[in-house]
Design an enzyme around this catalytic site. Structure first.
Site, PDB file in Angstrom:
ATOM      1  CG  HIS A 270      -5.456  32.362  25.391  1.00 51.30           C
ATOM      2  ND1 HIS A 270      -4.932  31.929  24.194  1.00 51.30           N
ATOM      3  CD2 HIS A 270      -6.611  33.014  25.082  1.00 51.30           C
ATOM      4  CE1 HIS A 270      -5.721  32.310  23.206  1.00 51.30           C
ATOM      5  NE2 HIS A 270      -6.751  32.967  23.715  1.00 51.30           N
ATOM      6  CG  ASP A 315      -2.291  29.767  23.888  1.00 49.73           C
ATOM      7  OD1 ASP A 315      -2.944  29.306  24.850  1.00 49.73           O
ATOM      8  OD2 ASP A 315      -2.700  30.696  23.161  1.00 49.73           O
ATOM      9  CB  SER A 412      -8.834  32.626  21.389  1.00 48.05           C
ATOM     10  OG  SER A 412      -8.126  33.804  21.136  1.00 48.05           O
TER      11      SER A 412
END
Length: 473
Positions: A270, A315, A412
């Site tokens: 992502h 992911d 992230s």
């Protein structure tokens, strides 16, 4: 004449038969003195007498119910019956290491002493990978009734057969500097860069690969994939040497990554769709010092082909660099585990280590200083119950649930590391969460052990291409 002679012979034979019988066969009263037949006990009215073992099961073939009448005890009946039906299976002493054998019909059961298991108690748990990883420092493999240890790439097996010795100065997963000797300064190569580093600006940053789910980026109701270290400690120089930082076209840090090798950095899928272009920085603990950092240009980006933006399943993405990272005591790759080692050893540890430059609190400012926090593993059942959002097999939870210590926005794609025997292995990727450090909520991480074949397939492409490009695999 002949007929008369034959007739005389027959008549003489018949006369001699009574005398022959008297010589061969004894009279009954005499014979009974020598020959006696044993008669069955209680013959005649045996059903009204108590059960008799000899009568029921020796003279005749008894049923289990008849045996029960004899022993009047279920346990004794079972012990007798299993031997009576097909013999004693325990006569050969099949149970090893002092195990106790119990006979069965066509089988047997071994009750093992502590420290042993298996049908015949043949497995010594002290020689099992399931107990203390078979004493192996890295990877353990069962071989017959023993174990075989092996090591991560860059290590060799010690003479004792279970320790792992680093073969290079910058082998993966090593914290080369001890904490009390670390200094809050940038590593040497940051101020005096080799020509091998390709200093770049926004004009030659490559465009990243576009996700097949790019049209879903406008949705705002999905979990916070960018929001992922709250209440962490400063990560001193060399303490998180596998940390990579993703930089956008404006020179701003927007995500993290994990150094796998000189050419490859692992991150979250992502993160790839959040900017038009990316570069990578390594060996930095203070991203406010832009004048000292150097950007590494990207050659290719591989987003997992099954990545789903809405659910953040799969992911994971791999960044391939144009020029190799120069390892030092402050820049070291994390080790990749085997799937079995990760699932049954690393993820059974109490804590993992998460680092990044994300927000220091929910909706708060991002951190210029690299932060690190230890987060406990959370069992899967508790993880699933903590959220209405699906937790797939490619995800796991970590965090406290009742303490505000978590990954947060800007973290992230960063590493979730688990230490074992002084070696640090990559176990997860910071993926998403509902807020940061909220009560009853946990951080969600991509489970790296599920993607090891995919990662290794891409990493076999060690040589970068001559022209920058993007790709999917």
């Amino acid at each position: 004449m002949a007929p008369q002679l034959l007739l005389c012979l027959i008549q003489t034979f018949l006369w001699s038969l009574p005398e022959a019988e008297s010589n061969v066969f004894l009279k009954s009263n005499v014979a009974n003195r020598f020959l006696q037949r044993t008669k069955r006990a209680n013959s005649g009215f045996e059903e009204i007498y108590p059960a008799n073992f000899e009568r029921e099961c020796v003279e005749e073939r008894c049923s289990k119910e008849e045996a029960r009448e004899v022993f009047e005890d279920d346990e004794k009946t079972e012990a007798f019956w299993t031997v009576y039906v097909d013999g004693d299976q325990c006569l050969s002493n099949p149970c090893h290491y002092g195990g106790t054998c119990k006979d069965g019909i066509g089988s047997y059961t071994c009750t093992c002493l502590a420290g042993y298991e298996g049908k015949n108690c043949e497995h010594d748990l002290l020689k099992s990978c399931r107990v203390d990883n078979g004493n192996c420092w890295h990877f353990c493999k069962p071989v017959q009734n023993d174990t075989q240890c092996s090591c991560a790439e860059g290590y060799r097996l010690g003479d004792n057969g279970f320790s792992c010795i680093a073969e290079g100065e910058f082998s993966c997963g090593r914290n080369i500097k001890s904490r009390n000797k670390r200094e809050a300064s940038l590593p040497d190569f940051q101020t005096d860069f080799s020509d091998d580093y390709d200093a770049i600006d926004e004009n030659n940053l490559i465009e990243t690969v576009q996700s097949q789910s790019a049209t879903l980026l406008k949705k705002s109701d999905n979990p916070n994939p960018d929001i992922r270290i709250v209440n962490g400690l400063d990560c001193k120089l060399g303490e998180c040497p596998w940390q990579a930082v993703l930089i956008d076209e404006k020179g701003t840090a927007f995500g993290g990554g994990t150094i796998l090798s000189p050419y490859f950095v692992l991150t979250a899928a992502h993160c790839i769709n959040k900017t038009k272009s990316i570069a990578v920085v390594v060996g930095q603990v203070d991203i406010s010092r832009k004048e000292t950092r150097r950007l590494l240009s990207v050659d290719k980006v591989y987003t997992h082909p099954k990545y789903v933006h809405v659910t953040n399943d799969y992911d994971i993405a791999i960044i391939q660099l144009k020029t190799p990272i120069q390892f030092s005591e402050n820049v070291v790759p994390a080790c990749l585990p085997t799937a079995d080692f990760a699932n049954h050893v690393l993820m059974k540890q109490d804590f993992g280590i998460v680092s990044g430059f994300g927000r220091i609190e929910e909706k708060g400012p991002t951190s210029n200083i690299l932060k690190v926090v230890m987060v406990p593993y959370v069992d899967r059942h508790t993880c699933i119950l903590s959220t209405k959002i699906p937790i797939t097999r490619n995800m796991f939870c970590a965090g406290y649930g009742n303490q505000p210590e978590d990954a947060c926005e800007g973290d992230s794609g960063g590493p979730h590391i688990t230490a074992y025997k002084d070696t640090h292995f990559l176990t997860g990727i910071v993926s998403w969460g509902e807020g940061c450090g909220r009560d009853g909520k946990y951080g969600i991480y991509t489970k790296v052990s599920n993607f090891l074949p995919w990662i290794k397939t891409i990493m076999r492409r060690k040589q970068p291409s001559t022209e920058s490009s993007t790709g999917r695999l």
